[in-house]
Write a protein that holds these residues in place. Sequence first.
Motif, PDB file in Angstrom:
ATOM      1  N   LEU A  16       0.835  -1.207   0.000  1.00 30.63           N
ATOM      2  CA  LEU A  16       0.000   0.000   0.000  1.00 30.63           C
ATOM      3  C   LEU A  16       0.868   1.254   0.000  1.00 30.63           C
ATOM      4  CD1 LEU A  16      -2.930  -0.736   2.498  1.00 30.63           C
ATOM      5  CD2 LEU A  16      -3.071  -0.499   0.012  1.00 30.63           C
ATOM      6  N   LYS A  17       1.934   1.247   0.771  1.00 33.44           N
ATOM      7  CA  LYS A  17       2.840   2.402   0.821  1.00 33.44           C
ATOM      8  C   LYS A  17       3.498   2.623  -0.533  1.00 33.44           C
ATOM      9  CE  LYS A  17       6.788   4.349   3.302  1.00 33.44           C
ATOM     10  NZ  LYS A  17       7.493   4.741   2.047  1.00 33.44           N
ATOM     11  N   ARG A  18       3.900   1.523  -1.169  1.00 36.52           N
ATOM     12  CA  ARG A  18       4.512   1.641  -2.492  1.00 36.52           C
ATOM     13  C   ARG A  18       3.549   2.293  -3.475  1.00 36.52           C
ATOM     14  NH1 ARG A  18       4.631  -0.480  -7.399  1.00 36.52           N
ATOM     15  NH2 ARG A  18       2.959  -1.968  -6.982  1.00 36.52           N
ATOM     16  N   LEU A  19       2.293   1.874  -3.438  1.00 34.75           N
ATOM     17  CA  LEU A  19       1.298   2.434  -4.342  1.00 34.75           C
ATOM     18  C   LEU A  19       1.011   3.894  -4.025  1.00 34.75           C
ATOM     19  CD1 LEU A  19      -1.116  -0.629  -4.397  1.00 34.75           C
ATOM     20  CD2 LEU A  19       0.356   0.129  -6.267  1.00 34.75           C
ATOM     21  N   ASN A  20       0.940   4.214  -2.729  1.00 36.69           N
ATOM     22  CA  ASN A  20       0.739   5.608  -2.336  1.00 36.69           C
ATOM     23  C   ASN A  20       1.893   6.482  -2.806  1.00 36.69           C
ATOM     24  OD1 ASN A  20      -1.772   5.690  -0.985  1.00 36.69           O
ATOM     25  ND2 ASN A  20      -0.893   4.832   0.857  1.00 36.69           N
ATOM     26  N   ASP A  21       3.117   5.968  -2.659  1.00 43.16           N
ATOM     27  CA  ASP A  21       4.300   6.728  -3.077  1.00 43.16           C
ATOM     28  C   ASP A  21       4.341   6.901  -4.583  1.00 43.16           C
ATOM     29  OD1 ASP A  21       5.063   6.886  -0.440  1.00 43.16           O
ATOM     30  OD2 ASP A  21       6.575   5.285  -0.575  1.00 43.16           O
ATOM     31  N   GLU A  22       3.916   5.877  -5.314  1.00 37.95           N
ATOM     32  CA  GLU A  22       4.006   5.914  -6.770  1.00 37.95           C
ATOM     33  C   GLU A  22       2.893   6.726  -7.413  1.00 37.95           C
ATOM     34  OE1 GLU A  22       4.464   2.845 -10.582  1.00 37.95           O
ATOM     35  OE2 GLU A  22       4.624   2.112  -8.517  1.00 37.95           O
ATOM     36  N   TYR A  23       1.665   6.578  -6.898  1.00 38.39           N
ATOM     37  CA  TYR A  23       0.535   7.220  -7.548  1.00 38.39           C
ATOM     38  C   TYR A  23      -0.086   8.361  -6.749  1.00 38.39           C
ATOM     39  CZ  TYR A  23       0.809   2.904 -10.253  1.00 38.39           C
ATOM     40  OH  TYR A  23       1.248   1.869 -11.022  1.00 38.39           O
ATOM     41  N   GLY A  24       0.188   8.426  -5.466  1.00 34.06           N
ATOM     42  CA  GLY A  24      -0.418   9.460  -4.633  1.00 34.06           C
ATOM     43  C   GLY A  24      -1.708   8.977  -3.991  1.00 34.06           C
ATOM     44  N   GLU A  25      -1.979   9.467  -2.800  1.00 31.96           N
ATOM     45  CA  GLU A  25      -3.177   9.060  -2.060  1.00 31.96           C
ATOM     46  C   GLU A  25      -4.456   9.328  -2.839  1.00 31.96           C
ATOM     47  OE1 GLU A  25      -5.456   7.528   1.047  1.00 31.96           O
ATOM     48  OE2 GLU A  25      -3.288   7.446   0.757  1.00 31.96           O
ATOM     49  N   ASN A  26      -4.460  10.409  -3.632  1.00 37.73           N
ATOM     50  CA  ASN A  26      -5.673  10.766  -4.383  1.00 37.73           C
ATOM     51  C   ASN A  26      -6.016   9.769  -5.480  1.00 37.73           C
ATOM     52  OD1 ASN A  26      -5.865  12.980  -2.804  1.00 37.73           O
ATOM     53  ND2 ASN A  26      -5.308  14.484  -4.359  1.00 37.73           N
ATOM     54  N   ALA A  27      -5.093   8.859  -5.775  1.00 40.81           N
ATOM     55  CA  ALA A  27      -5.357   7.868  -6.818  1.00 40.81           C
ATOM     56  C   ALA A  27      -6.175   6.694  -6.305  1.00 40.81           C
ATOM     57  CB  ALA A  27      -4.035   7.360  -7.388  1.00 40.81           C
ATOM     58  N   ARG A  28      -6.326   6.598  -5.008  1.00 39.77           N
ATOM     59  CA  ARG A  28      -7.085   5.474  -4.439  1.00 39.77           C
ATOM     60  C   ARG A  28      -8.516   5.476  -4.976  1.00 39.77           C
ATOM     61  NH1 ARG A  28      -4.995   3.114   0.513  1.00 39.77           N
ATOM     62  NH2 ARG A  28      -7.128   2.437   0.916  1.00 39.77           N
ATOM     63  N   GLY A  29      -8.946   4.337  -5.471  1.00 37.36           N
ATOM     64  CA  GLY A  29     -10.296   4.208  -5.999  1.00 37.36           C
ATOM     65  C   GLY A  29     -10.469   4.771  -7.398  1.00 37.36           C
ATOM     66  N   LYS A  30      -9.389   5.273  -7.997  1.00 38.06           N
ATOM     67  CA  LYS A  30      -9.495   5.889  -9.320  1.00 38.06           C
ATOM     68  C   LYS A  30      -8.579   5.229 -10.349  1.00 38.06           C
ATOM     69  CE  LYS A  30     -10.345  10.368  -7.140  1.00 38.06           C
ATOM     70  NZ  LYS A  30      -9.821  11.741  -6.942  1.00 38.06           N
ATOM     71  N   ILE A  31      -7.946   4.181  -9.952  1.00 36.59           N
ATOM     72  CA  ILE A  31      -6.987   3.525 -10.831  1.00 36.59           C
ATOM     73  C   ILE A  31      -7.357   2.045 -10.945  1.00 36.59           C
ATOM     74  CG2 ILE A  31      -5.441   3.169  -8.851  1.00 36.59           C
ATOM     75  CD1 ILE A  31      -3.087   3.279 -10.763  1.00 36.59           C
ATOM     76  N   SER A  32      -7.246   1.509 -12.142  1.00 38.94           N
ATOM     77  CA  SER A  32      -7.625   0.111 -12.358  1.00 38.94           C
ATOM     78  C   SER A  32      -6.475  -0.824 -11.996  1.00 38.94           C
ATOM     79  CB  SER A  32      -8.019  -0.115 -13.815  1.00 38.94           C
ATOM     80  OG  SER A  32      -6.881  -0.003 -14.658  1.00 38.94           O
ATOM     81  N   MET A  33      -6.826  -2.086 -11.756  1.00 39.87           N
ATOM     82  CA  MET A  33      -5.809  -3.085 -11.484  1.00 39.87           C
ATOM     83  C   MET A  33      -4.888  -3.243 -12.702  1.00 39.87           C
ATOM     84  SD  MET A  33      -6.008  -4.350  -8.424  1.00 39.87           S
ATOM     85  CE  MET A  33      -5.272  -5.989  -8.525  1.00 39.87           C
ATOM     86  N   LYS A  34      -5.444  -3.068 -13.902  1.00 40.77           N
ATOM     87  CA  LYS A  34      -4.647  -3.183 -15.127  1.00 40.77           C
ATOM     88  C   LYS A  34      -3.600  -2.087 -15.181  1.00 40.77           C
ATOM     89  CE  LYS A  34      -5.072  -3.339 -20.169  1.00 40.77           C
ATOM     90  NZ  LYS A  34      -6.017  -3.294 -21.319  1.00 40.77           N
ATOM     91  N   GLN A  35      -3.987  -0.871 -14.779  1.00 40.14           N
ATOM     92  CA  GLN A  35      -3.043   0.237 -14.775  1.00 40.14           C
ATOM     93  C   GLN A  35      -1.920  -0.006 -13.775  1.00 40.14           C
ATOM     94  OE1 GLN A  35      -6.146   3.275 -14.189  1.00 40.14           O
ATOM     95  NE2 GLN A  35      -5.189   4.403 -15.874  1.00 40.14           N
ATOM     96  N   ILE A  36      -2.299  -0.539 -12.615  1.00 38.70           N
ATOM     97  CA  ILE A  36      -1.285  -0.822 -11.597  1.00 38.70           C
ATOM     98  C   ILE A  36      -0.316  -1.878 -12.104  1.00 38.70           C
ATOM     99  CG2 ILE A  36      -0.904  -1.824  -9.314  1.00 38.70           C
ATOM    100  CD1 ILE A  36      -3.516  -0.549  -8.420  1.00 38.70           C
ATOM    101  N   ALA A  37      -0.863  -2.907 -12.776  1.00 41.74           N
ATOM    102  CA  ALA A  37      -0.026  -3.985 -13.280  1.00 41.74           C
ATOM    103  C   ALA A  37       0.926  -3.504 -14.370  1.00 41.74           C
ATOM    104  CB  ALA A  37      -0.900  -5.116 -13.813  1.00 41.74           C
ATOM    105  N   GLN A  38       0.464  -2.549 -15.169  1.00 40.75           N
ATOM    106  CA  GLN A  38       1.275  -2.055 -16.279  1.00 40.75           C
ATOM    107  C   GLN A  38       2.302  -1.020 -15.835  1.00 40.75           C
ATOM    108  OE1 GLN A  38      -1.719  -0.770 -19.057  1.00 40.75           O
ATOM    109  NE2 GLN A  38      -1.790  -2.761 -20.079  1.00 40.75           N
ATOM    110  N   GLY A  39       2.134  -0.465 -14.649  1.00 42.12           N
ATOM    111  CA  GLY A  39       3.119   0.470 -14.151  1.00 42.12           C
ATOM    112  C   GLY A  39       2.693   1.913 -14.284  1.00 42.12           C
ATOM    113  N   SER A  40       3.515   2.787 -13.772  1.00 38.74           N
ATOM    114  CA  SER A  40       3.179   4.214 -13.704  1.00 38.74           C
ATOM    115  C   SER A  40       3.073   4.863 -15.065  1.00 38.74           C
ATOM    116  CB  SER A  40       4.234   4.955 -12.874  1.00 38.74           C
ATOM    117  OG  SER A  40       5.521   4.781 -13.456  1.00 38.74           O
ATOM    118  N   GLY A  41       3.597   4.229 -16.123  1.00 42.04           N
ATOM    119  CA  GLY A  41       3.504   4.813 -17.445  1.00 42.04           C
ATOM    120  C   GLY A  41       2.076   5.040 -17.885  1.00 42.04           C
ATOM    121  N   GLU A  42       1.151   4.271 -17.349  1.00 43.94           N
ATOM    122  CA  GLU A  42      -0.259   4.402 -17.693  1.00 43.94           C
ATOM    123  C   GLU A  42      -0.877   5.652 -17.095  1.00 43.94           C
ATOM    124  OE1 GLU A  42      -2.484   2.240 -19.534  1.00 43.94           O
ATOM    125  OE2 GLU A  42      -0.535   1.679 -20.311  1.00 43.94           O
ATOM    126  N   LEU A  43      -0.178   6.262 -16.133  1.00 42.18           N
ATOM    127  CA  LEU A  43      -0.757   7.390 -15.433  1.00 42.18           C
ATOM    128  C   LEU A  43      -0.080   8.708 -15.769  1.00 42.18           C
ATOM    129  CD1 LEU A  43      -1.311   5.826 -11.920  1.00 42.18           C
ATOM    130  CD2 LEU A  43      -2.980   6.255 -13.703  1.00 42.18           C
TER     131      LEU A  43
END
Length: 213
Positions: free
Chosen positions: A168-195
């Motif tokens: 969870l910390k890794r995801l918060n650091d990579e995408y930001g807390e505001n990304a919670r609930g707004k990002i798909s599992m596919k985007q997470i799997a593909q990496g930050s390039g999707e964002l």
Amino acid sequence: MQITRDNYASTQKMINQMLGGTSSSPDPYGTDYGNYSLRYTPTNRPFTKPNWSNIATKQSFPAMSEKEFDSAIRELARKEFSSDKKDHKAIQGLMRKYQSVVAPDRKAIYEDSMNKTGGKMNAACMFWNSKGDKSFAYHPITGRWSVFPTEEEQDRTRQFYSIYNDELKRLNDEYGENARGKISMKQIAQGSGELTGSNSLQNGIGNSIDYSL
């Protein structure tokens, strides 16, 4: 409330009063919750047999390898980040499998007691291992089963949440807390390039993230 031998009598009085009975009514099954000396004394108390899929107990083989456990735990953390909802049922289910690697053989302890009581609930409503350590119990008032985790199981639980929270910390650091609930599992799997770029900004996820609390 956790029922112990020390508070069982007072809790029983409270239940009797709530149901309109007399506070001094004796337990009709002779239960003395947690009394070790009564661990093999049979009673006629009705009870529901334990569901071993809901109780951590020793398994012949681990449900998965440590590497697979790590991946499964992190996957649940990613699902929480993606949906902004914690899947408690899935976490508890995986936790039991994770704990079972070091769990005592509670099923064997239960079956040994049942053999000695003729299949009846013992008067203590509790089950101990061969060393006299409390292992798990049937709550005579709530009608539920609960375990007494060993130190190894508690360490295992801390390891589980360490992996979960690390992801969870890794995801918060990579995408930001505001990304919670707004990002798909596919985007997470593909990496930050999707964002990156206009798509992430349109979704409210991108460079202008407010980290203030």
